[in-house]
Design a protein around this motif. Structure first.
Motif, mmCIF file in Angstrom:
data_model
loop_
_atom_site.group_PDB
_atom_site.id
_atom_site.type_symbol
_atom_site.label_atom_id
_atom_site.label_comp_id
_atom_site.label_asym_id
_atom_site.label_seq_id
_atom_site.Cartn_x
_atom_site.Cartn_y
_atom_site.Cartn_z
ATOM 1 N N UNK A 1 0.831 -1.207 0.000
ATOM 2 C CA UNK A 1 0.000 0.000 0.000
ATOM 3 C C UNK A 1 0.867 1.259 0.000
ATOM 4 N N UNK A 2 0.278 2.365 -0.396
ATOM 5 C CA UNK A 2 0.988 3.648 -0.406
ATOM 6 C C UNK A 2 1.558 3.932 0.976
ATOM 7 N N UNK B 1 -4.992 -6.687 -8.722
ATOM 8 C CA UNK B 1 -5.168 -6.756 -7.265
ATOM 9 C C UNK B 1 -4.906 -5.396 -6.616
ATOM 10 N N UNK B 2 -3.943 -4.640 -7.129
ATOM 11 C CA UNK B 2 -3.662 -3.301 -6.589
ATOM 12 C C UNK B 2 -4.863 -2.377 -6.799
ATOM 13 N N UNK C 1 -7.456 0.413 -4.595
ATOM 14 C CA UNK C 1 -8.005 1.474 -5.441
ATOM 15 C C UNK C 1 -6.951 2.182 -6.272
ATOM 16 N N UNK C 2 -5.908 1.474 -6.668
ATOM 17 C CA UNK C 2 -4.773 2.080 -7.369
ATOM 18 C C UNK C 2 -5.177 2.736 -8.683
ATOM 19 N N UNK D 1 3.005 2.930 -13.511
ATOM 20 C CA UNK D 1 1.823 2.523 -14.277
ATOM 21 C C UNK D 1 0.694 3.473 -13.884
ATOM 22 N N UNK D 2 -0.041 3.941 -14.887
ATOM 23 C CA UNK D 2 -1.172 4.822 -14.626
ATOM 24 C C UNK D 2 -2.413 4.237 -15.294
#
Length: 151
Positions: A70-71, A103-104, A109-110, A149-150
């Motif tokens: 996580x962040x 999964x991210x 909520x990536x 990645x965006x």
């Protein structure tokens, strides 16, 4: 007849891992990152406890793995790391990365995901949608680049 066996995906939080699963994931990480790459570094970095762990198996043998942090744990943004394939040339690395991205997004909520990629693997990560986002830097004696990645 050549029948392709489809790998089984496993996805668990640290708390949901059995001791045998945790041992096997750490054993494979040590086998590849420490022994095969001849790199002495601290694999147990305190980030595993907050991470989602993914791995692929065929006949109960780990063939690929990754973790999603996580962040604010391993990096400022959500990140994917400890990416390994033990069977190369079969697309399992790409599969585990695509599963990790999914999964991210699902768990954290990536919309942005960062990685610290070994420089030689830049093309591999570009193949799953990452773009270089830093200059080269040394990490544990190996040239790396940050890639993003965006969504």
């Amino acid at each position: 007849m050549n029948i392709e066996i489809k790998p089984e995906l496993h996805k668990k939080t640290f708390q949901d891992l059995s001791t045998d699963e945790l041992y096997e994931l750490l054993r494979v990480r040590s086998e590849v990152f420490v022994v095969e790459q001849n790199c002495v570094y601290q694999d147990l970095d305190g980030d595993d406890q907050q991470s989602i762990h993914l791995w692929l198996t065929i006949a109960d043998k780990v063939i690929a793995l990754a973790r999603i942090c996580p962040a604010g744990t391993h990096m400022q943004n959500i990140s994917i790391g400890r990416v390994i394939t033990t069977v190369r040339g079969k697309g399992y690395g790409k599969q585990i990365m695509l599963d990790a991205i999914d999964a991210a997004v699902e768990h954290f909520g990536a919309t942005t995901i960062d990685i610290e990629a070994q420089e030689y693997a830049k093309g591999f990560y570009e193949g799953v949608g990452f773009k270089q986002s830093s200059a080269s830097f040394m990490l544990d004696g190996i040239p790396h680049i940050k890639m993003t990645w965006t969504k």
